[in-house]
Design a protein around this motif. Structure first.
Motif, PDB file in Angstrom:
ATOM      1  N   ARG A   1     -11.925   2.637  11.128  1.00  0.00           N
ATOM      2  CA  ARG A   1     -11.473   1.319  10.666  1.00  0.00           C
ATOM      3  C   ARG A   1     -10.119   0.940  11.273  1.00  0.00           C
ATOM      4  NH1 ARG A   1      -9.151  -1.295   6.448  1.00  0.00           N
ATOM      5  NH2 ARG A   1      -8.304   0.617   5.566  1.00  0.00           N
TER       6      ARG A   1
ATOM      7  N   ASP B   1     -11.330  -1.194  17.570  1.00  0.00           N
ATOM      8  CA  ASP B   1     -11.443  -2.651  17.513  1.00  0.00           C
ATOM      9  C   ASP B   1     -12.900  -3.079  17.605  1.00  0.00           C
ATOM     10  OD1 ASP B   1      -8.773  -3.154  17.313  1.00  0.00           O
ATOM     11  OD2 ASP B   1      -8.472  -3.234  19.471  1.00  0.00           O
ATOM     12  N   TYR B   2     -13.114  -4.355  17.290  1.00  0.00           N
ATOM     13  CA  TYR B   2     -14.464  -4.911  17.376  1.00  0.00           C
ATOM     14  C   TYR B   2     -14.538  -5.904  18.524  1.00  0.00           C
ATOM     15  CZ  TYR B   2     -18.709  -7.421  16.254  1.00  0.00           C
ATOM     16  OH  TYR B   2     -19.959  -7.987  16.326  1.00  0.00           O
ATOM     17  N   HIS B   3     -15.577  -5.788  19.310  1.00  0.00           N
ATOM     18  CA  HIS B   3     -15.933  -6.883  20.208  1.00  0.00           C
ATOM     19  C   HIS B   3     -17.429  -6.834  20.479  1.00  0.00           C
ATOM     20  CE1 HIS B   3     -15.982  -3.931  23.542  1.00  0.00           C
ATOM     21  NE2 HIS B   3     -16.711  -4.829  24.176  1.00  0.00           N
ATOM     22  N   LYS B   4     -17.970  -8.001  20.809  1.00  0.00           N
ATOM     23  CA  LYS B   4     -19.401  -8.057  21.140  1.00  0.00           C
ATOM     24  C   LYS B   4     -19.599  -7.387  22.497  1.00  0.00           C
ATOM     25  CE  LYS B   4     -21.031 -11.041  17.912  1.00  0.00           C
ATOM     26  NZ  LYS B   4     -22.265 -10.937  17.161  1.00  0.00           N
TER      27      LYS B   4
ATOM     28  N   HIS C   1     -31.903 -15.964  10.487  1.00  0.00           N
ATOM     29  CA  HIS C   1     -30.897 -15.817  11.533  1.00  0.00           C
ATOM     30  C   HIS C   1     -31.416 -14.841  12.595  1.00  0.00           C
ATOM     31  CE1 HIS C   1     -27.167 -17.496   9.455  1.00  0.00           C
ATOM     32  NE2 HIS C   1     -28.217 -17.855   8.755  1.00  0.00           N
ATOM     33  N   SER C   2     -31.062 -15.135  13.818  1.00  0.00           N
ATOM     34  CA  SER C   2     -31.544 -14.274  14.889  1.00  0.00           C
ATOM     35  C   SER C   2     -30.731 -12.992  14.990  1.00  0.00           C
ATOM     36  CB  SER C   2     -31.494 -15.022  16.215  1.00  0.00           C
ATOM     37  OG  SER C   2     -30.174 -15.448  16.483  1.00  0.00           O
TER      38      SER C   2
ATOM     39  N   ASN D   1     -17.555  -0.919   8.792  1.00  0.00           N
ATOM     40  CA  ASN D   1     -16.212  -0.965   9.375  1.00  0.00           C
ATOM     41  C   ASN D   1     -15.422  -2.191   8.965  1.00  0.00           C
ATOM     42  OD1 ASN D   1     -14.066  -0.159  10.979  1.00  0.00           O
ATOM     43  ND2 ASN D   1     -14.768  -1.418  12.682  1.00  0.00           N
ATOM     44  N   PHE D   2     -16.085  -3.230   8.479  1.00  0.00           N
ATOM     45  CA  PHE D   2     -15.372  -4.446   8.091  1.00  0.00           C
ATOM     46  C   PHE D   2     -14.877  -4.367   6.647  1.00  0.00           C
ATOM     47  CE2 PHE D   2     -17.855  -6.169  11.642  1.00  0.00           C
ATOM     48  CZ  PHE D   2     -16.810  -6.702  12.368  1.00  0.00           C
TER      49      PHE D   2
ATOM     50  N   ASP E   1     -12.875  -2.076   3.278  1.00  0.00           N
ATOM     51  CA  ASP E   1     -11.573  -1.454   3.038  1.00  0.00           C
ATOM     52  C   ASP E   1     -11.641   0.047   2.772  1.00  0.00           C
ATOM     53  OD1 ASP E   1     -10.855  -4.046   3.189  1.00  0.00           O
ATOM     54  OD2 ASP E   1     -10.232  -4.274   1.107  1.00  0.00           O
TER      55      ASP E   1
ATOM     56  N   LYS F   1     -17.401  -5.834   0.766  1.00  0.00           N
ATOM     57  CA  LYS F   1     -17.030  -7.242   0.603  1.00  0.00           C
ATOM     58  C   LYS F   1     -17.476  -8.082   1.815  1.00  0.00           C
ATOM     59  CE  LYS F   1     -12.799  -9.902  -0.087  1.00  0.00           C
ATOM     60  NZ  LYS F   1     -11.336  -9.753  -0.101  1.00  0.00           N
TER      61      LYS F   1
ATOM     62  N   ASN G   1     -19.815 -11.264   1.854  1.00  0.00           N
ATOM     63  CA  ASN G   1     -19.329 -12.556   2.356  1.00  0.00           C
ATOM     64  C   ASN G   1     -20.227 -13.118   3.450  1.00  0.00           C
ATOM     65  OD1 ASN G   1     -17.196 -12.491   0.622  1.00  0.00           O
ATOM     66  ND2 ASN G   1     -15.719 -11.753   2.128  1.00  0.00           N
ATOM     67  N   GLU G   2     -20.797 -12.225   4.238  1.00  0.00           N
ATOM     68  CA  GLU G   2     -21.624 -12.697   5.349  1.00  0.00           C
ATOM     69  C   GLU G   2     -23.100 -12.796   4.977  1.00  0.00           C
ATOM     70  OE1 GLU G   2     -20.850 -10.776   9.046  1.00  0.00           O
ATOM     71  OE2 GLU G   2     -18.719 -10.618   8.629  1.00  0.00           O
TER      72      GLU G   2
END
Lengths: 252, 186
Positions: free
Chosen positions: B43, B47-50, B97-98, B150-151, B153, B159, B163-164
């Motif tokens: 965490r 980092d996150y990236h596509k 959603h795809s 990973n998103f 706490d 959460k 949220n998503e």
């Protein structure tokens, strides 16, 4: 079996060591504050663009992205607009991902490939991705700025700097209204409604130019100003909802 | 589901328990300590990236320190397995959603889910002064699995998934909005 970069591992492990949180917060509160350079949206207290935003010429990249999205590229090349840009910009830097972006550059802008080559071969980090988008924006004469904002914890007083890239679009040619319509349509099916609401009207106006924050690689739509989710991926501190601009690093 | 286990390299992280013990010498039970520290390593350190469909081997992720949910799940599950914890992959979607999401899961290691949750909360309070709230877990293959997203706490905190819209809450209960498939690591 691959060899693990133990230096990186040890560095991260050092970050996550138990801390006396109370003491650390007190130390941060007592530390001298960094001099703040505020950016004022109305007076334009930042470096000015040397020239008006030139005509957008992003058709080649849009075409590449449109292909991956199953859209007839002809509809883009004939008459692309601010709406088209809003519709496809998220795909350029988010949906299709870095692989497609690099392929598009190879095909349409081989002169730029040297910027992408190390990334193509070694993978990419968020800060590197930001540099790539700067190169792309540069090459298409889209003005941008790099902001460092201070994320402020609402309750505990912690502060951390976060850097963002923001792309600027001249207010003629359908910005911001048509651009935002495109953004909203783009995200209508992919994301939650409140993200769409966030993206709407969040371009910041400065000297006839609207700036949209590009959350490079984060999955957030352009224009979202609440970077809470982005911050939460990098830090165990998530209650950072307030922010103020402390530095404008670049502006073209 | 894609066979993500082919990218896992628990053997590359054979040093992990010793290093965690060095930095967190006192906390017991050790498996709770490993679970929580590994979660924090991902965490705070990655980092996150596509990153597209290519999934790098777990050892490469410790060089890149950035990747999407697939890359990160492979990394954290490799570390979990190296620490003697059982891990799994869960594919979830939002209806209509795809795009989807890959979530890492870790089997509760104490044989008592309530005690595991209590110890996770204790770890975060004692080491980070963080009060952990709800801990989400699910049952697969007759075992209890804690969500390690990973998103979030702390392990079990979901959460971001709520949220998503990956998770639907209904009072005190919850369910996956669209559950796709579960894959237990070998």
């Amino acid at each position: 079996m691959g060899r693990v970069n133990k230096a990186n591992f040890d560095e991260i492990l050092d970050q996550v060591k138990p801390v006396d949180t109370t003491q650390e917060i007190e130390e941060k509160k007592q530390a001298p504050k960094q001099e703040q350079i505020r950016w004022n949206t109305t007076t334009g207290d930042a470096k000015q663009s040397p020239e008006p935003a030139p005509t957008l010429d992003i058709a080649p990249l849009l075409v590449a992205v449109a292909r991956t999205e199953g859209v007839d590229p002809e509809t883009i090349t004939r008459d692309y607009s601010a709406y088209d840009l809003g519709r496809f910009l998220p795909a350029i830097y988010e949906t299709v991902g870095t692989d497609i972006l690099i392929e598009a550059v190879k095909e349409h802008r081989p002169d730029l490939y040297h910027v992408f080559e190390p990334v193509d071969k070694q993978g990419i980090r968020g800060d590197q991705l930001r540099e790539i988008y700067k190169a792309v924006l540069d090459s298409y004469h889209i003005p941008y700025r790099v902001l460092t904002v201070k994320q402020v914890g609402e309750e505990d007083g912690w502060e951390i700097p976060v850097t963002f890239l923001e792309a600027g679009f001249h207010e003629d040619r359908g910005f911001p209204e048509e651009f935002e319509k495109g953004l909203i349509d783009s995200y209508k099916e992919e994301h939650k409604i409140d993200w769409i609401r966030h993206a709407h009207h969040n371009g910041q106006h400065n000297n006839d130019t609207y700036f949209y924050r590009l959350h490079c690689g984060s999955g957030l739509p352009p224009g979202v100003m609440d970077s809470k989710r982005l911050v939460s991926t990098n830090s165990h501190i998530v209650d950072y909802t307030l922010e103020e601009v402390v530095e404008v690093q670049d502006y073209r | 589901m894609r066979d993500y286990t082919q990218f896992m390299e628990p053997g590359s992280f054979s040093f992990i328990t010793q290093r965690i013990d060095d930095e967190f010498p006192r906390f017991q039970p050790r498996k709770i300590k490993y679970l929580c520290v590994i979660f924090e390593i991902l965490r705070q350190g990655v980092d996150y990236h596509k990153s597209g469909r290519k999934v790098p081997p777990a050892s490469q992720m410790m060089d890149r320190l950035s990747g999407d949910c697939e890359d990160q799940s492979v990394l954290i599950n490799s570390m979990f397995e190296a620490a003697g914890l059982n891990s799994g992959f869960l594919e979830v979607k939002i209806p209509g959603h795809s795009t989807g999401h890959l979530v890492s899961l870790v089997e509760e290691p104490l044989g008592d889910i309530n005690e595991t949750c209590r110890q996770i909360r204790r770890f975060y309070l004692e080491n980070y002064n963080i009060t952990a709230g709800d801990i989400y877990y699910d049952q697969f293959n007759g075992k209890n699995w804690i969500i390690a997203d990973n998103f979030s706490d702390y392990p079990g905190h979901s959460k971001a998934l709520v949220n998503e819209d990956y998770i639907k809450e209904n009072g005190s209960t919850w369910r996956w909005n669209e559950f796709k498939e579960f894959l237990e690591s070998p």
